[in-house]
Write a protein that holds these residues in place. Structure first.
Motif, mmCIF file in Angstrom:
data_model
loop_
_atom_site.group_PDB
_atom_site.id
_atom_site.type_symbol
_atom_site.label_atom_id
_atom_site.label_comp_id
_atom_site.label_asym_id
_atom_site.label_seq_id
_atom_site.Cartn_x
_atom_site.Cartn_y
_atom_site.Cartn_z
ATOM 1 N N ILE A 1 -2.018 9.187 0.683
ATOM 2 C CA ILE A 1 -1.164 8.848 0.475
ATOM 3 C C ILE A 1 -1.624 7.545 -0.132
ATOM 4 N N TYR A 2 -1.188 6.952 -1.488
ATOM 5 C CA TYR A 2 -1.760 5.913 -2.262
ATOM 6 C C TYR A 2 -0.074 5.113 -2.128
ATOM 7 N N TYR A 3 0.403 3.618 -1.293
ATOM 8 C CA TYR A 3 0.753 3.089 -1.586
ATOM 9 C C TYR A 3 1.417 1.938 -3.056
ATOM 10 N N LEU A 4 2.875 2.136 -3.209
ATOM 11 C CA LEU A 4 2.410 1.216 -4.691
ATOM 12 C C LEU A 4 3.376 -0.006 -4.056
ATOM 13 N N ASN A 5 4.219 0.012 -2.941
ATOM 14 C CA ASN A 5 5.477 -1.667 -2.507
ATOM 15 C C ASN A 5 5.074 -3.331 -1.904
ATOM 16 N N HIS A 6 5.157 -3.706 -3.350
ATOM 17 C CA HIS A 6 4.666 -5.352 -3.283
ATOM 18 C C HIS A 6 5.955 -5.396 -2.273
ATOM 19 N N GLY A 7 5.486 -6.670 -2.059
ATOM 20 C CA GLY A 7 6.266 -7.331 -1.314
ATOM 21 C C GLY A 7 7.625 -6.560 -0.204
ATOM 22 N N TRP A 8 6.300 -5.368 0.744
ATOM 23 C CA TRP A 8 7.797 -4.739 2.008
ATOM 24 C C TRP A 8 6.873 -5.859 2.635
ATOM 25 N N ARG A 9 7.829 -5.528 3.379
ATOM 26 C CA ARG A 9 8.769 -6.025 4.414
ATOM 27 C C ARG A 9 8.645 -5.194 5.997
ATOM 28 N N PRO A 10 8.166 -5.140 7.476
ATOM 29 C CA PRO A 10 8.994 -4.169 8.404
ATOM 30 C C PRO A 10 10.645 -3.713 8.089
ATOM 31 N N GLU B 1 5.295 12.015 9.638
ATOM 32 C CA GLU B 1 6.812 11.943 8.546
ATOM 33 C C GLU B 1 7.010 10.229 7.821
ATOM 34 N N VAL B 2 7.760 10.543 7.809
ATOM 35 C CA VAL B 2 8.232 8.988 7.086
ATOM 36 C C VAL B 2 9.935 8.273 7.188
ATOM 37 N N GLN B 3 8.824 7.300 7.903
ATOM 38 C CA GLN B 3 10.479 6.888 8.060
ATOM 39 C C GLN B 3 11.560 6.540 8.120
ATOM 40 N N PRO B 4 12.655 6.075 8.109
ATOM 41 C CA PRO B 4 14.067 5.731 7.228
ATOM 42 C C PRO B 4 13.264 4.656 6.644
ATOM 43 N N ALA B 5 13.590 4.955 5.453
ATOM 44 C CA ALA B 5 13.365 3.171 4.776
ATOM 45 C C ALA B 5 14.684 2.691 3.726
ATOM 46 N N HIS B 6 15.208 1.338 4.211
ATOM 47 C CA HIS B 6 15.790 0.375 3.702
ATOM 48 C C HIS B 6 15.825 -0.292 3.039
ATOM 49 N N PRO C 1 2.527 9.164 17.716
ATOM 50 C CA PRO C 1 1.784 8.722 16.733
ATOM 51 C C PRO C 1 0.802 7.946 16.275
ATOM 52 N N ALA C 2 0.257 7.618 15.045
ATOM 53 C CA ALA C 2 -0.262 6.286 14.478
ATOM 54 C C ALA C 2 0.792 6.029 13.205
ATOM 55 N N GLN C 3 0.733 4.268 13.191
ATOM 56 C CA GLN C 3 1.948 4.160 12.788
ATOM 57 C C GLN C 3 0.792 3.905 10.965
ATOM 58 N N PHE C 4 1.576 3.611 9.911
ATOM 59 C CA PHE C 4 1.047 3.105 8.881
ATOM 60 C C PHE C 4 1.907 2.027 8.172
ATOM 61 N N ALA C 5 1.942 1.212 7.841
ATOM 62 C CA ALA C 5 3.090 0.616 7.201
ATOM 63 C C ALA C 5 2.378 0.744 5.553
ATOM 64 N N PRO C 6 3.963 0.962 4.725
ATOM 65 C CA PRO C 6 3.535 1.453 3.744
ATOM 66 C C PRO C 6 3.290 0.336 2.239
ATOM 67 N N LYS C 7 1.880 -0.703 2.672
ATOM 68 C CA LYS C 7 2.139 -1.741 1.779
ATOM 69 C C LYS C 7 1.083 -2.226 1.004
ATOM 70 N N VAL C 8 1.765 -2.329 -0.551
ATOM 71 C CA VAL C 8 0.603 -2.501 -1.272
ATOM 72 C C VAL C 8 -0.813 -1.613 -1.680
ATOM 73 N N ASP C 9 -1.143 -1.187 -1.997
ATOM 74 C CA ASP C 9 -2.450 -0.740 -2.105
ATOM 75 C C ASP C 9 -3.020 -0.044 -1.306
ATOM 76 N N ARG C 10 -2.568 -0.075 -0.481
ATOM 77 C CA ARG C 10 -3.276 1.018 0.524
ATOM 78 C C ARG C 10 -2.973 2.369 0.870
ATOM 79 N N LEU C 11 -4.101 3.101 1.100
ATOM 80 C CA LEU C 11 -4.043 4.165 0.901
ATOM 81 C C LEU C 11 -4.521 5.068 2.727
ATOM 82 N N VAL C 12 -3.961 5.763 2.528
ATOM 83 C CA VAL C 12 -4.167 6.995 3.890
ATOM 84 C C VAL C 12 -4.539 8.051 3.367
ATOM 85 N N VAL C 13 -5.963 8.687 4.167
ATOM 86 C CA VAL C 13 -5.722 10.079 4.293
ATOM 87 C C VAL C 13 -6.216 10.528 5.738
ATOM 88 N N PHE C 14 -5.602 11.955 5.338
ATOM 89 C CA PHE C 14 -5.763 12.702 6.971
ATOM 90 C C PHE C 14 -6.190 13.893 6.708
#
Length: 95
Positions: free
Chosen positions: A33-42, A84-89, A64-77
């Motif tokens: 999973i590669y994230y594209l979210n500029h300006g992401w905040r908690p 799961e993906v927590q609710p996005a606001h 569970p391990a928790q990963f913020a969907p910050k821009v340019d982050r790659l998660v491989v598993f």
């Protein structure tokens, strides 16, 4: 095997706990999973939760391990791990 482009529009959109594949079966072995979210905040939500394999020696449920969907982050598993993906606001983009 499959390519997915995910756009969560916000408003509490989420993806429930699941596996992308089952252990010891043909097919997908890794999820990337590669994230594209500029300006992401908690407060935007949309974090990825990834559960480790349960331990045969522990009676406690793994956290569970928790990963913020910050821009340019790659998660491989491993694709058989539950995640799961927590609710996005706010809008959340990933490929």
């Amino acid at each position: 095997s499959k390519f997915m482009c995910a756009c969560y529009p916000g408003h509490g959109a989420r993806y429930v706990r699941h596996r992308d594949a089952w252990p010891a079966t043909p097919g997908r072995k890794l999820t990337c999973i590669y994230y594209l979210n500029h300006g992401w905040r908690p407060a935007h939500g949309g974090q990825l939760l990834l559960w480790p394999e349960p331990s045969a020696t522990s009676k406690l449920a793994p956290e569970p391990a928790q990963f913020a969907p910050k821009v340019d982050r790659l998660v491989v598993f491993c694709s058989w791990l539950e995640h799961e993906v927590q609710p996005a606001h706010a809008e959340r983009l990933a490929v």
